[in-house]
Design a protein around this motif. Structure first.
Motif, PDB file in Angstrom:
ATOM      1  N   ASP A 111       3.099  35.145 -26.649  1.00  0.00           N
ATOM      2  CA  ASP A 111       3.123  36.076 -27.543  1.00  0.00           C
ATOM      3  C   ASP A 111       3.564  35.857 -28.707  1.00  0.00           C
ATOM      4  N   LEU A 143       0.540  35.962 -30.686  1.00  0.00           N
ATOM      5  CA  LEU A 143      -0.169  37.200 -30.682  1.00  0.00           C
ATOM      6  C   LEU A 143       0.145  37.922 -31.794  1.00  0.00           C
ATOM      7  N   HIS A 144       1.470  37.709 -32.207  1.00  0.00           N
ATOM      8  CA  HIS A 144       2.078  38.849 -33.371  1.00  0.00           C
ATOM      9  C   HIS A 144       2.407  38.254 -34.349  1.00  0.00           C
ATOM     10  N   PRO A 178      -2.588  37.605 -35.580  1.00  0.00           N
ATOM     11  CA  PRO A 178      -3.237  38.314 -34.583  1.00  0.00           C
ATOM     12  C   PRO A 178      -4.943  38.039 -34.578  1.00  0.00           C
ATOM     13  N   TRP A 216      -8.216  30.954 -28.546  1.00  0.00           N
ATOM     14  CA  TRP A 216      -8.174  31.311 -27.088  1.00  0.00           C
ATOM     15  C   TRP A 216      -8.456  31.086 -25.966  1.00  0.00           C
ATOM     16  N   ARG A 220      -2.742  36.120 -22.013  1.00  0.00           N
ATOM     17  CA  ARG A 220      -1.266  36.021 -21.100  1.00  0.00           C
ATOM     18  C   ARG A 220      -1.256  36.384 -19.759  1.00  0.00           C
TER      19      ARG A 220
END
Length: 204
Positions: free
Chosen positions: A180, A183-184, A187, A192, A198
């Protein structure tokens, strides 16, 4: 005119606050007050500010300092045994009584690894472990079990150890936070392993 902290200063403030709470230097009230300051002055697009806001939004800190959101506190410790009854995954994280984790130290296949949920380094994977003690340069890819010394593969953990690692509740929590956060904070990252980062590997 209000001045905001740089992204680097925001992250340093956030991590210092986490570690201070984690090691009992500050209590919950001061912890939440510091997050409130960060929410007001931190870099708006930075992952540290976003996470601080998520904690504050899950907690009415102005009126009640007794509980933090379940997403961040009160996680049960979990140790799994392999088929022979020997523990292949052992936790030795320095958690406070409420279970808040600033980082997780966990033994996998007889080796201790340190996982940081707010690590900006993507190699060899997000998340990844740093071998203990701290002077080692080896890292663990928890998805494939490969151990890297800088950029070279130096070994590989057995499949059973990796399965046990991903079946550990505390590790899954730390991995989710790391994903998380990345990702923040990053971006545009496209490294991945799966289309939905997730989605964690299944438990055994």
């Amino acid at each position: 005119m209000t001045k905001f902290l740089s992204r680097e200063a925001t992250q340093d403030y956030f991590l210092l606050t986490l570690l201070s709470y984690h090691h009992g230097i500050i209590g919950k009230q001061v912890f939440l007050e510091r997050l409130s300051v960060l929410s007001s002055l931190g870099d708006r697009a930075g992952g540290a500010t976003i996470f601080a806001n998520e904690i504050l939004q899950g907690h009415d800190w102005l009126n009640d300092y007794t509980e933090l959101t379940d997403d961040w506190l009160a996680q049960e410790e979990s140790e799994l045994s392999d088929s022979h009854g020997e523990r292949s995954v052992e936790e030795s994280s320095k958690d406070d009584p409420d279970g808040f984790v600033a980082h997780l130290i966990i033994a996998v296949g007889g080796i201790s690894w340190d996982f940081h949920p707010f690590d900006d380094d993507w190699f060899p994977s997000v998340p990844h472990g740093h071998k203990r003690p701290g002077k080692s340069t080896e890292k663990l890819d928890p998805y494939l079990g490969w151990i890297y010394d800088k950029s070279k593969q130096s070994g590989r953990l057995k499949r059973k150890a990796i399965i046990s690692l991903w079946s550990n509740d505390r590790f899954r929590e730390t991995a989710s936070r790391a994903i998380d956060y990345y990702l923040h904070e990053h971006p545009h990252y496209r490294g991945w392993r799966v289309s939905n980062p997730r989605r964690l590997p299944r438990r055994k």
